[in-house]
Design a protein around this motif. Structure first.
Motif, mmCIF file in Angstrom:
data_model
loop_
_atom_site.group_PDB
_atom_site.id
_atom_site.type_symbol
_atom_site.label_atom_id
_atom_site.label_comp_id
_atom_site.label_asym_id
_atom_site.label_seq_id
_atom_site.Cartn_x
_atom_site.Cartn_y
_atom_site.Cartn_z
ATOM 1 N N LEU A 154 39.120 34.173 27.427
ATOM 2 C CA LEU A 154 38.521 35.497 27.283
ATOM 3 C C LEU A 154 37.045 35.437 27.646
ATOM 4 N N GLY A 155 36.567 36.496 28.268
ATOM 5 C CA GLY A 155 35.154 36.587 28.612
ATOM 6 C C GLY A 155 34.859 37.911 29.281
ATOM 7 N N THR A 156 33.715 37.953 29.902
ATOM 8 C CA THR A 156 33.285 39.136 30.646
ATOM 9 C C THR A 156 33.649 38.924 32.104
ATOM 10 N N GLU A 157 34.381 39.873 32.663
ATOM 11 C CA GLU A 157 34.806 39.688 34.052
ATOM 12 C C GLU A 157 33.639 39.895 34.999
ATOM 13 N N SER A 158 33.554 39.031 36.009
ATOM 14 C CA SER A 158 32.477 39.119 36.989
ATOM 15 C C SER A 158 32.889 39.943 38.204
#
Length: 192
Positions: free
Chosen positions: A168-172
């Motif tokens: 999970l993370g912030t999509e680039s």
């Protein structure tokens, strides 16, 4: 007459996993992650066995696992690209939730149904993360299936295995949609 939820259906019809390599920090903080984990825990579970658990892998744990993957791959004699793929899964992840299948003895619930439930937890977690606005991807690979690795570095017992690593993370970047199955090819209608 059913009470439809068009927003939920639209989400399911348009959902798209985000490639793990496109996920960056920030990742969900603990308070943002808790509703995602709660949604995953609402997965169908025949017999109320809870044949799964979750391990949240934060940055220091991911760094430790990346190093362990490099060392373990060398012991196994894995091809460099295979070894690197396992290492990068941890090294590049902003946050990872390992969904662990836990086989429980049951006279009523077959092992395969417990496996299906653990897989459903992975999908529910993935969809909850996406619905919450995070980028998410479900991976496995040799770092999920090598018994010595998961026992030594995740503390798994003999009755446990990794159902998936949810990154999970912030999509680039937003990935393009990919071709989807042809429903006429994969669907059989039986009326009698």
């Amino acid at each position: 007459m059913p009470d439809p939820n068009p927003a939920a259906l639209d989400f399911l019809l348009t959902r798209r996993s985000r490639p793990a390599k496109t996920l960056n920090a920030p990742a969900p903080a603990r308070e943002a992650l808790m509703p995602i984990l709660q949604a995953a825990a609402r997965t169908p579970d025949h017999g109320k066995l809870e044949p799964w658990r979750m391990i949240v892998l934060e940055r220091a744990a991911l760094d430790r696992l990346a190093g362990a993957a490099t060392d373990h791959a060398a012991k196994l004699g894995l091809e460099p690209e295979v070894a690197e793929k396992g290492r990068k899964q941890f090294a590049d992840s902003p946050l990872c939730v390992a969904v662990i299948e836990v086989q429980r003895a049951s006279p009523k619930i077959p092992e395969i149904e417990q496996t299906y439930s653990a897989g459903a937890v992975c999908l529910a977690l993935l969809n909850a993360a996406l619905a919450s606005g995070w980028g998410a991807n479900w991976l496995s690979g040799w770092v999920a299936h090598d018994r010595a690795f998961v026992e030594a570095h995740l503390g798994l017992g003999a009755n446990e295995r990794v159902a998936g690593y949810l990154h999970l993370g912030t999509e680039s970047s937003v990935p393009p949609d990919r071709p989807r199955p042809d429903l006429d090819t994969i669907t059989t209608w039986v009326s009698a």
